[in-house]
Design a protein around this motif. Structure first.
Motif, mmCIF file in Angstrom:
data_model
loop_
_atom_site.group_PDB
_atom_site.id
_atom_site.type_symbol
_atom_site.label_atom_id
_atom_site.label_comp_id
_atom_site.label_asym_id
_atom_site.label_seq_id
_atom_site.Cartn_x
_atom_site.Cartn_y
_atom_site.Cartn_z
ATOM 1 N N ASN A 1 -5.247 -1.911 -2.705
ATOM 2 C CA ASN A 1 -5.822 -1.266 -1.526
ATOM 3 C C ASN A 1 -7.077 -0.506 -1.938
ATOM 4 O OD1 ASN A 1 -6.180 -0.035 0.975
ATOM 5 N ND2 ASN A 1 -4.583 1.501 0.645
ATOM 6 N N SER B 1 -1.585 1.819 -4.551
ATOM 7 C CA SER B 1 -1.040 0.475 -4.437
ATOM 8 C C SER B 1 0.238 0.376 -5.250
ATOM 9 C CB SER B 1 -2.046 -0.570 -4.947
ATOM 10 O OG SER B 1 -3.278 -0.457 -4.267
ATOM 11 N N SER C 1 -6.417 -6.328 -0.485
ATOM 12 C CA SER C 1 -7.607 -7.002 -0.973
ATOM 13 C C SER C 1 -7.290 -7.706 -2.291
ATOM 14 C CB SER C 1 -8.740 -5.993 -1.187
ATOM 15 O OG SER C 1 -9.909 -6.622 -1.665
ATOM 16 N N LEU D 1 -10.314 1.554 -2.231
ATOM 17 C CA LEU D 1 -11.075 2.458 -1.372
ATOM 18 C C LEU D 1 -10.461 2.603 0.015
ATOM 19 C CD1 LEU D 1 -14.625 1.197 -2.411
ATOM 20 C CD2 LEU D 1 -13.359 3.154 -3.328
ATOM 21 N N GLY D 2 -9.152 2.370 0.120
ATOM 22 C CA GLY D 2 -8.455 2.539 1.384
ATOM 23 C C GLY D 2 -8.794 1.498 2.427
ATOM 24 N N GLN D 3 -9.314 0.353 1.999
ATOM 25 C CA GLN D 3 -9.747 -0.676 2.942
ATOM 26 C C GLN D 3 -8.636 -1.640 3.323
ATOM 27 O OE1 GLN D 3 -12.949 -0.674 4.382
ATOM 28 N NE2 GLN D 3 -12.722 1.334 3.413
ATOM 29 N N GLY D 4 -7.453 -1.466 2.755
ATOM 30 C CA GLY D 4 -6.357 -2.374 3.064
ATOM 31 C C GLY D 4 -6.210 -3.430 1.984
ATOM 32 N N ASN E 1 0.858 -1.183 0.000
ATOM 33 C CA ASN E 1 0.000 0.000 0.000
ATOM 34 C C ASN E 1 0.893 1.231 0.000
ATOM 35 O OD1 ASN E 1 -2.240 -1.625 0.157
ATOM 36 N ND2 ASN E 1 -2.514 -1.369 2.369
ATOM 37 N N ASN F 1 -6.877 0.915 -6.133
ATOM 38 C CA ASN F 1 -6.162 -0.168 -6.807
ATOM 39 C C ASN F 1 -5.105 0.363 -7.775
ATOM 40 O OD1 ASN F 1 -9.038 -2.031 -6.562
ATOM 41 N ND2 ASN F 1 -7.066 -3.006 -6.137
ATOM 42 N N ASN G 1 -11.031 -0.832 -8.126
ATOM 43 C CA ASN G 1 -11.669 0.376 -7.613
ATOM 44 C C ASN G 1 -10.618 1.431 -7.325
ATOM 45 O OD1 ASN G 1 -14.725 -0.157 -7.091
ATOM 46 N ND2 ASN G 1 -13.713 -1.998 -6.327
#
Length: 484
Positions: free
Chosen positions: A182, A103, A189, A184-187, A56, A220, A217
């Motif tokens: 990463n 990312s 994926s 939408l900033g969710q870590g 990230n 990414n 998204n």
């Protein structure tokens, strides 16, 4: 969310948009062959294998406002999302620090990392977060806006897990792929899908995108697209979406483009592409018919300014069919092949000219050194009494007065388009008032009678169309118009 080009910035705020999957990134590495696989029972082993190489990226920049209160950031950068907050009620209108996410991926054990240029553009601080949670600062090695690729470097106390580039040319429509990043900033994926299409072009000179339905998204951006061997065959860059989220149409820059760019950034800190020195266009079926070509393939040369091609004897009207031992399918194909060719070395170029094939040796220059050249801008064309209507065009011959007003050289000859019938084929094919016709049937035209003669000759030869060389603002292109 930034756009692919400034010209479509407004579209990003409307319905369906082509948008950079900004704010997030990923990376690439050396090339090997990809193999086709059947539908896997699970992607778990592959994800476990390659996850440690995916990172990230957090970027930070000070957004300063000039006197009018509008922040100054690079167009297309992740920090453009900060505009609304910056100017919203309650915003202080002064300098503020903005963070963005992206990312990337590690391509060597000594810490080289690939991401998108738009992920890090404008950043003054770049932080890398690894899969295990470790964070390290990164420095920028080099960028290439033309392919939207950036190369970063971190200093680690131990060798880092990394991934290699695969051969994107071996990927077939329908092959399985997996995207990581990463979103939408969710870590970290993982998403999976197939290659939906190949050879997509969006807005860049060297575009060669793989289209995929693997979920991509915002966030990414810069992340890797893997084949089932765990090799990077694309860098996730853009999506087509009405709402900014994935609808199954994502674009990844092909690894065979990225790997060459990364190699140059690593060695030189910049790109060094070959330069042929021609203006070209695709050979369309109507152009092929007008030129008497057997098939609509190759790159049609529209202009040859001072440079390597002119020195080698290439002329306007040549169709380049082979370059450096490889067939040329269209103009984009030639552009990419020239970019990858060695600078300062003679390469063979095969052209079709007046029904014959010729082989020429061209010593390529460096594109980056040649791009400073500018062309004269178009200017309004005054109405003149002497004119002719033909092919849906109202034409007048170029004289000294028109040359002066258009900023053209004294020796320039041709016919100026005074108007275009909106219902004509000429209008449909893009001819407009102010265009300059310099050739018809691959022969120069200076008088109205020259054009009349070329039309008569084409009809006598049984041609259905006549090839015109059009110049607009110094930019030439061939257009075939029907004469039936």
């Amino acid at each position: 969310m930034p756009d692919l080009t400034p010209s479509i910035r407004t579209a990003l705020r409307s319905s369906t948009v082509l948008a950079l999957v900004l704010g997030f990134g990923m990376a690439l590495a050396p090339a090997q062959d990809a193999q086709a696989f059947g539908a896997p029972e699970s992607f778990a082993e592959l994800a476990e294998q390659i996850s440690p190489s995916v990172v990230n990226i957090t970027t930070s920049a000070m957004i300063a406002a000039p006197a009018d209160g509008m922040p100054m950031v690079p167009e297309g950068s992740p920090f453009e999302d900060f505009f609304d907050d910056f100017n919203a009620p309650g915003g202080n209108g002064g300098a503020q620090r903005s963070d963005a996410l992206g990312s990337g991926f590690v391509i060597s054990e000594d810490g080289y990392i690939v991401t998108n240029n738009h992920v890090i553009e404008g950043a003054d601080e770049i932080e890398i977060e690894f899969f295990g949670g470790k964070k390290l600062p990164a420095k920028l090695v080099g960028t290439d806006p033309k392919t939207d690729i950036a190369l970063l470097k971190v200093e680690a106390s131990e060798p880092l897990p990394f991934v290699a580039f695969g051969n994107s040319d071996l990927m077939r429509v329908g092959d399985w792929v997996m995207a990581m990043g990463n979103p939408l900033g969710q870590g970290f994926s993982v998403s999976a899908g197939i290659v939906s299409a190949r050879g997509r072009e969006l807005s860049g000179t060297y575009d060669d995108y793989l289209q995929t339905d693997a979920a991509i998204n915002r966030g990414n951006s810069g992340g890797p697209l893997f084949n089932m061997d765990g090799q990077v065959i694309g860098v996730n860059t853009a999506i087509l979406s009405p709402n900014g989220g994935s609808i199954g149409i994502g674009f990844s820059m092909a690894s065979n483009v990225v790997s060459k760019t990364v190699a140059q950034l690593k060695e030189f800190g910049e790109t060094r592409r070959g330069w042929l020195g021609v203006r070209i266009q695709d050979v369309t079926p109507d152009v092929a018919e007008a030129m008497g070509l057997a098939e609509a393939k190759g790159a049609l040369v529209t202009d040859v300014p001072e440079g390597p091609a002119k020195d080698a004897g290439i002329v306007a009207g040549d169709v380049i069919t082979m370059f450096f031992g490889q067939p040329v399918g269209d103009a984009g194909d030639l552009t990419r092949r020239v970019a990858d060719a060695p600078i300062g070395e003679a390469v063979p170029v095969i052209v079709q000219r007046e029904g014959k094939t010729e082989t020429l040796a061209v010593t390529l220059g460096r594109r980056e050194e040649a791009e400073a050249a500018t062309m004269p801008a178009a200017a309004p064309v005054p109405e003149e009494p002497k004119q002719m209507e033909s092919l849906g065009l109202t034409l007048v011959p170029l004289d000294d007065s028109l040359r002066d007003r258009l900023g053209l050289d004294a020796g320039t000859e041709g016919l100026i388009v005074m108007s275009v019938d909106a219902a004509s084929e000429a209008y449909t094919k893009g001819l407009r008032e102010g265009d300059l016709i310099t050739e018809a049937g691959q022969q120069k035209v200076a008088r109205l009678k020259d054009l009349e003669d070329r039309v008569a000759e084409a009809k006598a030869a049984g041609r259905k169309s006549l090839l015109l060389l059009i110049r607009r603002g110094g930019d030439p292109r061939f257009v075939a118009l029907s004469i039936e």
